[in-house]
Design a protein around this motif. Structure first.
Motif, short mmCIF file in Angstrom:
data_model
loop_
_atom_site.label_atom_id
_atom_site.label_comp_id
_atom_site.label_asym_id
_atom_site.label_seq_id
_atom_site.Cartn_x
_atom_site.Cartn_y
_atom_site.Cartn_z
N ALA A 142 0.83 -1.20 0.00
CA ALA A 142 0.00 0.00 0.00
C ALA A 142 0.87 1.26 0.00
O ALA A 142 0.58 2.24 -0.70
N GLN A 143 1.96 1.23 0.77
CA GLN A 143 2.87 2.37 0.78
C GLN A 143 3.55 2.55 -0.57
O GLN A 143 3.70 3.67 -1.06
N VAL A 144 3.95 1.45 -1.17
CA VAL A 144 4.57 1.52 -2.49
C VAL A 144 3.62 2.15 -3.50
O VAL A 144 3.99 3.06 -4.25
N GLU A 145 2.37 1.69 -3.51
CA GLU A 145 1.40 2.21 -4.46
C GLU A 145 1.13 3.70 -4.23
O GLU A 145 1.00 4.47 -5.20
N ALA A 146 1.12 4.12 -2.96
CA ALA A 146 0.90 5.54 -2.66
C ALA A 146 2.03 6.40 -3.21
O ALA A 146 1.80 7.48 -3.77
N VAL A 147 3.26 5.93 -3.07
CA VAL A 147 4.41 6.68 -3.61
C VAL A 147 4.37 6.71 -5.12
O VAL A 147 4.62 7.75 -5.75
#
Length: 256
Positions: free
Chosen positions: A42-47
């Motif tokens: 989820a953090q990867v996708e947000a970045v």
């Protein structure tokens, strides 16, 4: 100064927060295509979405750096998705300070083997980029702790091993030309990071650490990222095999 990174591709492991995210953002700001990974999808996708919103071409995937096949698959897919790899940044770290067996294992698996496996997976892409453009770069994030010891620590010892590894790679690959350099931050402050937690939960110790640095402050992730991106760029084309300290003079040793 034009860092000559427009259209090039940078792959960053541990790129979802802190220094890693700032490195990804700095490459994107220079016109590079960017791929990142981290364990939290989820953090990867947000970045990735934030990078795309800024106008960059970006891609990312969840990957456990300690999982060799998964890491290799991420590097390979990043190169295929974005059309090559000009720069690889091994930034992921276990961030373990202890000396238990599991501390050594975590630092070895993520920091040391993570760098080794990342480079081996990216090497065909880097060689192709270097042959076509005259330059490719591998950057490893180490730490000032590699040379500053107040006690035994898996963290410092493995960070030191990375510097030795990088020097060997630099000499082996200089003629290709694939450059290999290390960036060693000192204390870096950001919310949710190690020193952010110390600031919030141990203010007395945090104040002591601020006083230790001659600058009277800690670095920002953006400052580490700026040094990393410059060192990775063709503008640093004759710089290979170095360990660049970005520590505000907190270290006392002299680099010869």
């Amino acid at each position: 100064m034009d860092l000559q990174l427009t259209g090039k591709t940078a792959v960053i492991t541990g790129g979802s927060r802190g220094i890693g995210r700032s490195i990804a953002e700095a490459f994107a700001a220079e016109g590079a295509k960017v791929a990142i990974c981290a364990r939290d999808g989820a953090q990867v996708e947000a970045v990735v979405q934030a990078l795309k919103a800024s106008g960059a071409e970006a891609w990312g995937a969840a990957a456990d750096i300690a999982d060799g096949p998964a890491l290799k698959a991420f590097i390979t897919q990043a190169g295929e998705t974005l059309g090559g790899i000009d720069v690889l940044v091994s930034n992921a770290s276990a961030l373990v300070q202890g000396v238990r067996d599991e501390d050594w294992q975590a630092m070895f698996d993520i920091d040391m083997l993570g760098a080794v496996r990342s480079f081996e997976a990216a090497k065909p892409f880097l060689e192709k980029a270097a042959a076509a453009n005259g330059d490719a770069a591998f950057i490893i994030t180490s730490s000032v702790s590699a040379a500053e010891a107040t006690g035994a620590s898996a963290y410092g010892a493995m960070k030191a091993a990375l510097i030795h590894y990088a020097k060997g790679l630099a000499r082996e690959n200089a003629a290709k030309p694939i450059r290999c350099n290390v960036v060693s931050p000192g204390t870096v402050l950001f919310d949710g990071g190690v020193w952010g937690d110390v600031r919030d939960n141990h203010p007395g110790f945090f104040a002591q650490m601020i006083k230790r640095n001659p600058t009277g402050r800690m670095a920002t992730p953006e400052e580490i990222a700026s040094a990393t991106v410059f060192l990775a760029s063709p503008r640093s084309g004759f710089t290979t095999g170095i360990n660049l300290l970005v520590d505000g003079a907190i270290s006392t040793r002299v680099n010869y």
